[in-house]
Design a protein around this motif. Structure first.
Motif, PDB file in Angstrom:
ATOM      1  N   GLN A  30      -2.116   1.250  12.359  1.00  0.00           N
ATOM      2  CA  GLN A  30      -1.204   2.428  13.224  1.00  0.00           C
ATOM      3  C   GLN A  30      -0.569   3.491  12.213  1.00  0.00           C
ATOM      4  OE1 GLN A  30      -0.530   2.206  16.741  1.00  0.00           O
ATOM      5  NE2 GLN A  30      -2.484   1.168  16.573  1.00  0.00           N
ATOM      6  N   ALA A  31      -0.560   2.942  11.062  1.00  0.00           N
ATOM      7  CA  ALA A  31       0.169   3.968  10.221  1.00  0.00           C
ATOM      8  C   ALA A  31      -0.897   4.771   9.348  1.00  0.00           C
ATOM      9  CB  ALA A  31       0.965   3.203   8.890  1.00  0.00           C
ATOM     10  N   ARG A 222     -11.772  -4.085  -4.284  1.00  0.00           N
ATOM     11  CA  ARG A 222     -10.469  -3.982  -4.840  1.00  0.00           C
ATOM     12  C   ARG A 222      -9.617  -3.024  -3.892  1.00  0.00           C
ATOM     13  NH1 ARG A 222     -10.245  -4.295 -11.294  1.00  0.00           N
ATOM     14  NH2 ARG A 222     -11.424  -5.863 -11.439  1.00  0.00           N
ATOM     15  N   GLY A 223      -8.455  -3.291  -3.917  1.00  0.00           N
ATOM     16  CA  GLY A 223      -7.536  -2.251  -3.168  1.00  0.00           C
ATOM     17  C   GLY A 223      -6.100  -2.236  -4.062  1.00  0.00           C
ATOM     18  N   ALA A 224      -5.046  -1.264  -3.410  1.00  0.00           N
ATOM     19  CA  ALA A 224      -3.863  -1.269  -4.078  1.00  0.00           C
ATOM     20  C   ALA A 224      -3.232  -2.512  -3.574  1.00  0.00           C
ATOM     21  CB  ALA A 224      -3.026   0.102  -3.424  1.00  0.00           C
ATOM     22  N   ALA A 225      -3.511  -3.463  -2.728  1.00  0.00           N
ATOM     23  CA  ALA A 225      -2.635  -4.532  -2.459  1.00  0.00           C
ATOM     24  C   ALA A 225      -3.593  -5.660  -1.753  1.00  0.00           C
ATOM     25  CB  ALA A 225      -1.433  -4.146  -1.586  1.00  0.00           C
ATOM     26  N   GLY A 552       2.723  -5.632   7.079  1.00  0.00           N
ATOM     27  CA  GLY A 552       2.002  -4.310   7.346  1.00  0.00           C
ATOM     28  C   GLY A 552       2.966  -3.265   7.430  1.00  0.00           C
ATOM     29  N   ARG A 553       4.051  -3.424   7.826  1.00  0.00           N
ATOM     30  CA  ARG A 553       5.176  -2.244   8.012  1.00  0.00           C
ATOM     31  C   ARG A 553       5.431  -2.085   6.504  1.00  0.00           C
ATOM     32  NH1 ARG A 553       8.697  -2.486  13.457  1.00  0.00           N
ATOM     33  NH2 ARG A 553       6.981  -2.194  14.830  1.00  0.00           N
ATOM     34  N   ARG A 557       5.020   1.514   4.472  1.00  0.00           N
ATOM     35  CA  ARG A 557       6.096   2.319   3.981  1.00  0.00           C
ATOM     36  C   ARG A 557       5.732   2.806   2.682  1.00  0.00           C
ATOM     37  NH1 ARG A 557       9.501  -1.566   6.312  1.00  0.00           N
ATOM     38  NH2 ARG A 557       9.796  -2.530   4.405  1.00  0.00           N
ATOM     39  N   SER A 558       5.115   1.817   1.842  1.00  0.00           N
ATOM     40  CA  SER A 558       4.940   2.052   0.325  1.00  0.00           C
ATOM     41  C   SER A 558       3.794   2.575   0.018  1.00  0.00           C
ATOM     42  CB  SER A 558       5.106   0.611  -0.479  1.00  0.00           C
ATOM     43  OG  SER A 558       4.066  -0.195   0.083  1.00  0.00           O
TER      44      SER A 558
END
Length: 559
Positions: A30-31, A222-225, A552-553, A557-558
Motif C-alpha cells: 500500500q505504501a 537480498r533486500g534492505a530488510a 509493515g508500517r 516509514r523508514s
C-alpha cells in the motif's frame, strides 16, 4: 546457487505467507514498497494456519457487545489481559510483551474493528464467551463475552488481506517465491540483508496436506530488510516436548495430536537466533485439553478441538470429576495442569444429546461450513433446528474418541475400551453424576459448575445458541448418553522472538538487530510473548494482524 533475479529487487523480504506475512506485505505494498514473499509451501497454502481457524477476533466495547447488553471497557479488558498474562519477568523477558499487551488492548478497543471492516471483514452479531477464567476477578479469564466470530471464518480473514496483496502482485509490487525453504539469514556485518536456502521440488498437494522436502536447487535473495513471519512450533512434537513447562504444568504428554499442519515446524526460530535475534519465554505455549482425532484427516495426527459450552461433566482418566473451577471453557492451562497431575494425558467429557446439540462447536473453518460459506439459511437450519450441527454428528458417528450409549453401564464399558490407562468404575461414576443431578431439584445449588451455567445463561448469546437448559445427566428424556475421550492437542507458541513495538527483532544486547523484523506467532504474537502465560482467545489472529501491521508500517516509514 541461483542468482537473485535482476528484474525484481525487493525493498523487503517477508519469510512466510501466513496471515502476519500477508498483513505486513499488504501494508508495504500500500505504501508502494516492493516485497518478495518467500514460502516453503505452495500457493495453495496462502494464508497459512489462519485459513483453518474459526476466525475468532477479540474486540473491546464493540457495537456487537453493546447490542447484546454487554458492558465492556478498555480498563476491564486490560485488567483481564494482565491478570491472565501474569507477567513475572518484567526485568527481562516480559519487558516488551507487557508493552505489546497494553498496545494490543488499546488497538482492540479502538481502531481494530474499523481497520478490518474497511477491508470488507464482518463479524456475526452474537458475541461468544471464551476462557471464562479461574474464579478470580483479578486473575485469568474474560470477565465478559469478547469472542467475535468472523462471517466467513478463517478463510475470510485471509481473503481480506490476500486479495489486495494478489492485486499488488499483478502490478509488479509483490512477488512470491513458493517452495523456497529458508535455511539461513544473510548478514552484512551486524545487519540482516537477505535470505539463503533450498528450492524444494514442486508440489501439487492441496492446502494443508504434508508436502515433500526434496531439494532441487539453492537460492539467495537480498533486500534492505527481512520480516520473519514463519509461525510457531505446533507440529514439531520434539520441540513442543523440549519446551514443555514440566515444573509448572506437569510432564509432557506422551500422546499428542496436532492442531496445525505439518509445515508449522518452528525452523525459523533457531535460524533467526543464529542471525542474532533473541528468543524469550520458550516455556510458554498454548495447547488444548479438548482435542479429538479427526476421523477425516488432512495432515498427519490431525486434531480438532471441541469448543465446549459449560455443561458437560469433566472427569480425569480415573473417572474422578475435576474440581472447580476446571469446567469446560474456563481455564485451559489450569485444567491442563489438573489433568496431567493425575499421571495421564487424557480426560473425559460425559454429557447428553441435549448438551451436544446446543454446546458443542468444533474448531476449524472446515468444521463450520455454514459460517465459512456465509450461508444464512444453512446457518439458521444448522444452529437453531433440532439436532447437533452436521459436522458434530459426524464426529459422534465416526470419531474414534466418542462413545454413545443408552445406559451408564454401557457408556462406561465403551469408555474402558478406549482407555489408555486406568479402568473407570461404573458405580463411582454414577455416584458423582447422581450427586450433581440432585442439585437440580430446586433453583438453588452449591455446585459451582451449575452456578456457572446459570451465570452463562444470563448472556443472550449463550442462552440462545450456546448453553443448554440445565437438566439431569441421567434423565433418559435428554439421552442418549455420550462420553468423549479428550486428548491434548498442540496449537500455539506463546513465546518467541523478542520484538519492540515496531516489530524489530531485539538482540542479546537489548538493541534491535539492524534489518531484522518479526511478526505473528514466531514473535509470540508481539514482543516475544504478548499473552504471557495465558491467552484470552480471539487474540491469535488479532496478534498476527497487529504485529504484521506494525512491521509493515514501520518499514514503510523508514524506507
Amino acid at each position: 546457487m541461483s542468482a537473485q533475479s535482476t528484474d525484481f529487487m525487493p525493498d523487503v523480504i517477508v519469510v512466510g505467507a501466513g496471515l502476519a506475512g500477508l498483513v505486513a506485505t499488504y501494508e508495504l505494498s500500500q505504501a508502494g514498497r516492493r516485497v518478495l514473499v518467500v514460502e516453503q509451501e505452495n500457493r495453495a497454502n496462502l494464508g497459512g494456519q489462519a485459513f483453518w481457524s474459526l476466525g475468532g477476533l477479540f474486540f473491546v466495547d464493540s457495537p456487537e457487545q453493546r447490542r447484546m447488553g454487554i458492558k465492556d471497557s478498555r480498563e476491564l479488558a486490560l485488567q483481564d489481559w494482565l491478570g491472565s498474562a501474569g507477567f513475572d519477568r518484567l526485568d527481562d523477558e516480559d519487558v516488551w510483551g507487557r508493552r505489546w499487551a497494553e498496545a494490543y488492548v488499546d488497538f482492540a478497543a479502538s481502531e481494530k474493528r474499523d481497520y478490518l471492516r474497511a477491508l470488507g471483514l464482518k463479524v456475526l452479531p452474537i458475541v461468544g464467551w471464551a476462557e471464562r477464567g479461574g474464579g478470580s476477578a483479578s486473575g485469568h479469564g474474560n470477565s465478559v463475552p469478547r469472542f467475535h466470530l468472523t462471517w466467513g471464518t478463517g478463510p475470510e480473514v485471509v481473503r481480506v488481506f490476500a486479495e489486495p496483496v494478489l492485486e499488488a502482485e499483478q502490478r509488479g509490487l509483490v512477488r512470491f517465491a513458493f517452495r523456497h525453504q529458508v535455511d539461513e539469514l544473510v548478514r552484512d556485518g551486524d545487519a540482516v540483508v537477505g535470505v539463503r536456502g533450498t528450492v524444494l521440488a514442486a508440489s501439487s498437494e492441496e492446502r494443508g496436506v504434508k508436502s515433500s522436502r526434496d531439494p532441487v536447487g539453492e537460492f539467495e535473495h537480498r533486500g534492505a530488510a527481512v520480516v520473519v513471519t514463519s509461525g510457531g512450533i505446533g507440529h514439531n512434537h520434539d520441540l513442543v516436548r523440549a519446551n514443555w513447562p514440566t515444573e509448572r504444568m506437569g510432564p509432557a504428554p506422551e500422546h499428542l495430536i496436532s492442531g496445525v499442519p505439518a509445515h508449522v515446524d518452528g525452523r525459523m526460530l533457531a535460524i533467526t537466533e543464529d542471525a542474532g535475534g533473541r528468543i524469550v519465554n520458550r516455556d510458554r505455549l498454548w495447547a488444548y485439553t479438548e482435542g479429538i482425532h479427526n476421523w477425516d484427516p488432512i495432515w498427519p495426527d490431525h486434531a480438532i478441538r471441541i469448543i465446549p459450552g459449560p455443561s458437560s461433566l469433566w472427569f480425569d482418566a480415573t473417572g474422578r470429576r475435576l474440581p472447580a473451577p476446571n469446567f469446560p471453557g474456563f481455564d485451559t492451562l489450569g485444567t491442563m495442569k489438573e489433568i496431567l497431575a493425575g499421571g495421564h494425558d487424557y480426560s473425559w467429557f460425559v454429557l447428553t444429546q441435549s448438551i451436544i446439540e446446543k454446546e458443542f462447536a468444533l474448531s476449524g473453518s472446515e468444521q463450520n461450513p455454514d459460517i465459512t460459506g456465509k450461508d444464512v439459511g444453512f446457518l439458521l437450519k444448522s444452529r437453531l433446528s433440532k439436532g447437533a450441527p452436521g459436522p458434530v454428528e459426524k464426529f459422534k458417528e465416526h470419531g474414534e474418541d466418542f462413545v454413545v450409549a443408552d445406559t451408564l453401564a454401557e457408556l462406561v464399558e465403551g469408555m474402558n475400551k478406549l482407555s489408555r490407562g486406568p479402568v473407570i468404575d461404573a458405580a463411582d461414576l454414577e455416584r458423582q453424576i447422581v450427586e450433581r443431578d440432585r442439585e437440580l431439584d430446586n433453583g438453588f445449588s452449591k455446585d459451582l459448575q451449575l452456578m456457572a451455567v446459570a451465570n452463562a445463561r444470563r448472556s443472550r448469546t449463550d442462552k440462545l445458541v450456546r448453553v443448554a437448559k440445565p437438566h439431569r445427566i441421567l434423565d433418559p428424556e435428554h439421552g442418549p448418553l455420550i462420553a468423549v475421550r479428550l486428548n491434548i492437542l498442540t496449537r500455539k507458541t506463546l513465546g518467541g522472538l523478542e520484538t519492540n513495538l515496531d516489530s524489530q527483532v531485539m538482540g542479546a544486547d537489548g538493541e534491535p538487530v539492524p534489518g531484522l523484523y518479526a511478526a505473528g506467532e514466531v514473535a509470540g504474537f508481539g514482543g516475544g510473548g504478548v499473552h504471557g502465560y495465558n491467552a484470552l482467545e480471539g487474540s491469535f489472529l488479532g496478534g498476527c494482524i497487529f504485529s504484521g501491521r506494525a512491521a509493515g508500517r514501520a518499514l514503510a516509514r523508514s524506507r
